[in-house]
Design a protein around this motif. Structure first.
Motif, PDB file in Angstrom:
ATOM      1  N   LEU A 177      25.508  20.617  39.948  1.00 53.04           N
ATOM      2  CA  LEU A 177      24.734  20.003  38.856  1.00 53.04           C
ATOM      3  C   LEU A 177      25.456  18.773  38.308  1.00 53.04           C
ATOM      4  N   ARG A 178      26.765  18.902  38.110  1.00 52.11           N
ATOM      5  CA  ARG A 178      27.542  17.766  37.571  1.00 52.11           C
ATOM      6  C   ARG A 178      27.528  16.592  38.540  1.00 52.11           C
ATOM      7  N   GLN A 194      23.095   9.005  37.533  1.00 48.53           N
ATOM      8  CA  GLN A 194      23.424   8.311  36.291  1.00 48.53           C
ATOM      9  C   GLN A 194      22.785   8.992  35.066  1.00 48.53           C
ATOM     10  N   ARG A 195      22.811  10.340  35.085  1.00 52.54           N
ATOM     11  CA  ARG A 195      22.361  11.129  33.954  1.00 52.54           C
ATOM     12  C   ARG A 195      23.557  11.797  33.285  1.00 52.54           C
ATOM     13  N   VAL A 196      23.359  12.247  32.056  1.00 56.05           N
ATOM     14  CA  VAL A 196      24.432  12.957  31.355  1.00 56.05           C
ATOM     15  C   VAL A 196      24.645  14.312  32.023  1.00 56.05           C
ATOM     16  N   PRO A 197      25.855  14.597  32.523  1.00 59.32           N
ATOM     17  CA  PRO A 197      26.099  15.895  33.161  1.00 59.32           C
ATOM     18  C   PRO A 197      26.004  17.027  32.133  1.00 59.32           C
ATOM     19  N   LYS A 198      25.079  17.949  32.360  1.00 57.26           N
ATOM     20  CA  LYS A 198      24.951  19.089  31.457  1.00 57.26           C
ATOM     21  C   LYS A 198      24.253  20.237  32.171  1.00 57.26           C
ATOM     22  N   TYR A 199      24.488  21.439  31.677  1.00 52.11           N
ATOM     23  CA  TYR A 199      23.880  22.627  32.254  1.00 52.11           C
ATOM     24  C   TYR A 199      22.358  22.591  32.045  1.00 52.11           C
ATOM     25  N   ASP A 200      21.621  23.047  33.049  1.00 54.81           N
ATOM     26  CA  ASP A 200      20.153  22.950  32.995  1.00 54.81           C
ATOM     27  C   ASP A 200      19.487  24.164  32.348  1.00 54.81           C
ATOM     28  N   ASN A 201      20.277  25.052  31.764  1.00 52.59           N
ATOM     29  CA  ASN A 201      19.764  26.219  31.017  1.00 52.59           C
ATOM     30  C   ASN A 201      18.941  27.164  31.894  1.00 52.59           C
ATOM     31  N   ARG A 202      19.244  27.198  33.162  1.00 50.18           N
ATOM     32  CA  ARG A 202      18.458  27.975  34.123  1.00 50.18           C
ATOM     33  C   ARG A 202      18.379  29.464  33.750  1.00 50.18           C
ATOM     34  N   CYS A 203      19.481  30.053  33.347  1.00 51.03           N
ATOM     35  CA  CYS A 203      19.512  31.502  33.122  1.00 51.03           C
ATOM     36  C   CYS A 203      18.851  31.924  31.812  1.00 51.03           C
ATOM     37  N   SER A 213      21.613  18.814  21.573  1.00 48.32           N
ATOM     38  CA  SER A 213      20.901  19.195  22.797  1.00 48.32           C
ATOM     39  C   SER A 213      20.569  17.993  23.685  1.00 48.32           C
ATOM     40  N   LEU A 214      20.619  16.784  23.108  1.00 41.74           N
ATOM     41  CA  LEU A 214      20.333  15.589  23.912  1.00 41.74           C
ATOM     42  C   LEU A 214      21.415  15.321  24.950  1.00 41.74           C
ATOM     43  N   ASN A 215      22.633  15.732  24.656  1.00 46.47           N
ATOM     44  CA  ASN A 215      23.755  15.410  25.538  1.00 46.47           C
ATOM     45  C   ASN A 215      24.454  16.636  26.118  1.00 46.47           C
ATOM     46  N   GLU A 216      24.033  17.825  25.722  1.00 42.50           N
ATOM     47  CA  GLU A 216      24.681  19.030  26.222  1.00 42.50           C
ATOM     48  C   GLU A 216      23.648  20.077  26.591  1.00 42.50           C
ATOM     49  N   GLY A 217      23.983  20.852  27.623  1.00 44.14           N
ATOM     50  CA  GLY A 217      23.203  22.038  27.911  1.00 44.14           C
ATOM     51  C   GLY A 217      23.716  23.180  27.052  1.00 44.14           C
ATOM     52  N   ASP A 218      23.142  24.340  27.199  1.00 44.62           N
ATOM     53  CA  ASP A 218      23.570  25.484  26.404  1.00 44.62           C
ATOM     54  C   ASP A 218      25.059  25.762  26.618  1.00 44.62           C
ATOM     55  N   PRO A 219      25.858  25.769  25.564  1.00 44.52           N
ATOM     56  CA  PRO A 219      27.305  25.941  25.718  1.00 44.52           C
ATOM     57  C   PRO A 219      27.698  27.404  25.937  1.00 44.52           C
TER      58      PRO A 219
END
Length: 503
Positions: free
Chosen positions: A138-139, A146-155, A199-205
């Motif tokens: 994902l990263r 050229q997107r902000v690397p973040k978790y896609d909240n899949r789970c 949430s704009l720059n991070e996936g679920d921590p």
């Protein structure tokens, strides 16, 4: 009874109750990680928290945040406590002291398990089974696009049946927090209003790692709540995480503390201060002759928070005076620039302050005596109290560290010359001795003029006379000018040293 007992530890159940029952007295904490030495930025954070608590008759807490066991350095907790004590920063609650402990996070794992269960039950947290390999992909893809690397909240969307199957199969998992897209605004005590949609720059921590240890964000919130922390003063690098912490507070239904973020400390040219530099470790300041009160005043003069009259010069303040004057609204929001000259001036003023106190001045004398004896072991020395005290008083306007007085340049102050120097013209020196005894003023300028007149009247070259006189006074080939040396030694000792080689 307003306390809740948690595993034989007495803790307030919420900051609301705490504030009501404790009449608004603050509880603040310094929460370093045991990853090495205490650096200047960490000391600044501890100091400002301590002064804030002390100024309002509050409580200062030391908490060790060691959830990242891979970075833990053996002995660093003991070294950290030693540095704080050296600086005069005393904690009321912390490791080895009573209160709402344990104060080492690795000793609170069962507490974190209890509270992570609460979030799982109320639906604000969930189990994530994604592998490290998938997260790396994902990263990499985000960087490539050229997107902000973040978790896609899949789970987030796993069903209860899916979760049970994975748990039964023994699939490792962490626990993540469900970020929401609403903007969490807060009033920073130093920077003012701050609003940020995390949430704009991070996936679920991640809140709880697969090894059972909490992340900083989760443990930080739980501990601050259970320990009744009312105000959080920390480095500005954590400001962007504060909105995330506010969401976690809301998920628990807890009132958050007030937040204030301290600006960066930078080099004098504005570049980033590196922890790898030898001049940012508290241990190095201590080892290099900086006194604790000097370093404390240096930090406060650089970072604000106190009344300062422009052009009034530097005035050293005690810890009690700093606490009385401390005003958080006066802390500067601009980066704090390192100013080595200001630190040296603070250290000079601290030596001056100690010299005015009988007990402290004797401690300085004892310290210098030990330094001299170690440096010039086996030499014939003059380390009498009166002599050292006189030198220290002379040095107040010239030196900023007493260690400087032990350098080779000033070896003549302590090493007594040999009395059997056959190459000296003792007859000439005896005549000079009589001349010097009649001098009323023994300052450098008067001595220089008098010695030049003596060389002319006795038909001896001035450099030759200076070489001879230097040998009689110190027996050393280096040091300051002879006139300066004599002024520093004083009339009495200068004459005694000359007498010792001519008689």
């Amino acid at each position: 009874m307003w306390f809740t007992v948690i595993r034989n530890v007495i803790c307030p159940p919420s900051t609301i109750v705490y504030r009501t029952l404790k009449s608004g007295r603050p509880r603040v904490r310094f929460a370093p990680s045991p990853t090495g030495y205490l650096h200047l930025g960490g000391l600044r954070t501890a100091l400002y928290n301590y002064l804030f608590a002390k100024s309002r008759e509050g409580t200062f807490i030391l908490r060790i945040e060691d959830t990242d066991q891979t970075r833990k350095v053996d002995g660093s907790i003991e070294a950290l406590v030693k540095d704080l004590e050296w600086a005069g920063i005393e904690y009321e609650e912390g490791p080895g002291k009573g209160g709402c402990g344990p104060y080492v996070q690795s000793e609170r794992l069962d507490i974190y398990q209890e509270y992570i269960t609460k979030l799982l039950k109320n639906g604000t947290a969930y189990r994530c089974f994604c592998t490290e390999r998938r997260l790396n992909i994902l990263r990499r893809d985000a960087v490539k696009s050229q997107r902000v690397p973040k978790y896609d909240n899949r789970c987030r969307n796993l069903t209860n049946e899916d979760i049970k199957k994975k748990l039964t199969a023994g699939t490792p998992c962490c626990i993540r927090f469900k970020l929401t897209s609403d903007v969490q605004a807060f009033e920073d005590m130093i920077y003012g209003g701050i609003a940020y949609d995390v949430s704009l720059n991070e996936g679920d921590p991640v809140l709880m790692k697969s090894d059972g240890f909490p992340t900083y964000h989760f443990a930080n919130v739980v501990d601050d709540h259970l320990m009744g922390v009312t105000h959080v003063l920390r480095g500005v690098e954590w400001q962007i995480s504060t909105t995330k912490h506010l969401l976690i507070y809301r998920a628990f239904g807890w009132m958050p503390p007030q937040f204030g973020h301290l600006p960066l400390i930078v080099n004098s040219d504005g570049t980033k201060l590196s922890k790898r530099q030898c001049d940012v470790r508290v241990e190095d300041y201590r080892r290099n002759g900086i006194f604790p009160l000097a370093l404390v005043n240096y930090i406060t003069l650089s970072g604000g928070g106190f009344d300062h009259i422009p052009g009034a010069g530097v005035r050293l303040k005690t810890m009690d005076e700093l606490a009385q004057e401390f005003q958080i609204r006066k802390i500067s929001s601009h980066p704090t620039r390192n100013n080595p000259d200001l630190l040296e001036e603070c250290n000079r003023l601290e030596i001056k302050r100690q010299m005015k106190d009988e007990e402290l001045s004797q401690e300085l004398i004892n310290k210098l005596q030990n330094l001299i004896s170690q440096k010039y072991r086996g030499q014939n020395l003059n380390v009498s109290n009166d002599h050292i005290k006189g030198v220290l008083n002379w040095a107040l306007s010239r030196m900023t560290r007493i260690e400087d007085l032990v350098s080779n340049k000033f070896g003549f102050l302590w090493i007594l010359p040999a009395s059997d120097q056959q190459e000296l013209d003792k007859e000439l020196l005896e005549k000079l001795l009589i001349n010097l005894e009649s001098l009323e003023s023994f300052d450098q300028s008067t001595l220089k003029d008098h010695l030049k007149q003596f060389s002319q009247s006795h038909n001896v070259k001035f450099p030759q006379l200076m070489k001879m006189l230097r040998a009689a006074l110190s027996g050393l080939n280096e040091g300051p000018g002879v006139a300066e040396m004599m002024q520093l030694l004083g009339k009495g000792q200068s004459l005694e040293r000359i007498k010792a080689v001519v008689r």
